[in-house]
Design a protein around this motif. Structure first.
Motif: not given
Ligand code: FAD
Length: 474
Positions: A456, A444, A101, A32, A94
């Protein structure tokens, strides 16, 4: 090393989790570029109780020095086509900053050539800890949904009617909310897996490809500048929809569709004061960005009404609207309507072989345009938002606001999957890059359809399929 995973957002974490669960014998590493913010790694910054510590974590996610800030926790790419395009660089990606949602795609949003999509979405819900019941007892929620249902449900199939938004959040009996980040996706299975190692501040600058086969990664330790070659039997690039194609490009993997078919979800927002709702016993101020009063409601996408609507209590409520007009807590709701973009090969992220970005990677430039069909979709979305608003109460503004392109933060298509290697896709239905053995892409960017719903859950579902494939093959 058996599998090298690039990027620790929800999609990279999904590979680590599925492989930890199904193949604990494999040696795994997640690299990362960004810093570690939380313990356990990948936790959502909203779960950090101290506001100063939360803001510090957001700032540390906002990329290399000199980058322009987007929404908290993100930094802007810049440029004209998608002026609001943004990224996050931190453990959890992110997913440490998201709204969580997790709607399911419907109708033409679905990927028709994946027969097991529903099973994969079930699994993605398990990994993300999704619940549609976190706000069941929100006092205004039923009323909000009743009003929206009256306006939108007629003619819809049962699964596309107005309903609570599935959210990746856990609600404890005392009402405390814990938002899922990549920490939840990694889960105990990954954290307990002694054969998995997470390397923060480790930028992958290249996927090593020999004889048409991925065989490892080149990693720059951003703490001391050291370069390391890591050999691996499989490489998974889950570095978001802009930087996954960037890394493939930097590695000389340049299929015709790479970076193309870029789409985000044109977005319209509006705010409404709920009509005729009584005072509440609980004052939600200072509790959470989304409070229990109104919850989050969902108006699903359909082919006939090709928008995804989400209705949630606004952060700003109950800020006085005028000196003598303080709205009842929870009574101001925000409406966000997302459209599905007219997907075109011309809309793309391009990479420069000479200019570099803040990480020394090929600089990106966006070519992106809304088409006549997109403008018509936005007109229709504005009309739908006005209809939702008048069903709910009184709008606070005269007209809905159309956000600048990129504001959805849902960039898709740049490494899209396809059924055949015909130049219009980058990977196969298991997310394996065409023509390069052992190389997977995730995020995505893999979604091939024009979706309007938050992506997602779908991308984690596609990551599950890819990880299962590696587990079978390796
Ligand atoms: P990311 O989470 O972006 O993670 C990619 C990671 O890869 C980053 O940490 C990055 O640093 C790392 N990386 C990049 N390049 C390299 C490299 N070369 N080497 C090593 N590491 C690299 N989505 C929804 O579905 N629902 C929502 O409600 C929602 N709300 C959102 C609200 C906000 C404020 C934000 C910011 C996003 C929201 N999103 C939402 C989007 C959601 O967060 C993303 O869809 C999701 O995080 C994508 O997961 P990912 O793993 O593919 O990528």
């Amino acid at each position: 090393m058996d599998v090298a995973i690039v990027g620790s957002g929800p999609c990279g974490a999904a590979y680590a989790r599925i492989l930890s669960e199904t193949r604990p014998d494999l040696r795994l590493a997640t690299f990362e570029a960004g810093p570690l913010l939380a313990d356990p790694p990948g936790g959502h910054v909203k779960n950090i109780a101290d506001p100063a510590a939360r803001e510090r974590a957001q700032r540390r996610s906002e990329g290399p020095g000199g980058s322009r800030r987007g929404r908290p926790g993100t930094f802007l790419l810049g440029g004209e086509g998608l002026p609001a395009a943004a990224m996050s660089t931190n453990v959890g990606g992110m997913g440490a900053h998201w709204t969580a949602a997790c709607p399911r795609p419907g109708d033409s949003e679905r990927i028709g050539f994946l027969p097991d999509l529903d099973d994969l979405l079930d699994e993605a819900e398990r990994l993300l800890g999704v619940s549609a019941h976190a706000f069941d007892d929100a006092p205004f929620a039923a009323e909000v949904r009743k009003r929206l249902a009256a306006a939108f449900d007629p003619g819809r199939s049962e699964d596309r009617r107005v309903r609570p938004m599935p959210l990746a959040v856990r609600c404890d009996p005392d009402g405390a909310l814990t938002w899922s980040g990549a920490d939840v996706v990694f889960g105990e299975a990954t954290r307990r897996n002694e054969r998995h190692t997470l390397f923060p501040e480790a930028l992958v600058t290249r996927v090593l490809v020999e004889d048409g086969r991925a065989c490892g990664v080149l990693v720059r330790d951003l703490r001391d500048g050291g370069e390391h070659e890591v050999r691996a039997a499989r490489v998974v690039v889950a570095a978001d929809a802009l930087r996954t194609p960037q890394l493939l490009w930097a590695s000389g993997v340049r299929p015709a569709a790479l970076g193309r078919y870029l789409n985000d979800q044109p977005q319209v927002v509006f705010a409404v004061r709920l009509r005729d709702v009584g005072p509440l016993e609980i004052d939600p101020r200072g509790r959470s960005r989304i409070v229990r009063q109104s919850g989050v409601s969902w108006v699903p996408f359909t082919d006939a009404e090709p928008f995804h609507g989400q209705v949630m209590q606004l952060d700003a409520s109950p800020v006085p609207l005028a000196p003598d007009d303080v709205p009842a807590p929870g009574s101001i709701v925000g409406l966000g309507w997302f459209c599905a973009k007219d997907v075109r090969a011309e809309d793309r992220v391009e990479f420069d072989d000479t200019a570099r970005d803040g990480y020394g990677m090929p600089a990106m430039r966006i070519q992106y345009r809304l088409t006549v069909r997109d403008e018509a979709a936005l007109d229709a979305a504005r009309a739908a938002v006005r209809r939702a608003a008048s069903a709910l109460g009184e709008p606070l503004d005269d007209e809905p606001i159309t956000l600048p392109p990129g504001a959805s933060l849902h960039y898709q298509g740049t490494v899209r999957m396809g059924r055949a290697d015909d130049g219009t896709s980058v990977c196969d239905p298991s997310s394996r890059v065409w023509g390069v053995e052992g190389l997977h892409v995730a995020g995505n960017g893999v979604i091939p359809t024009a979706t309007a719903c938050n992506p997602t859950l779908t991308s984690v579902a596609l990551a599950v399929a890819g990880a299962r494939r590696i587990a079978e093959e390796i």
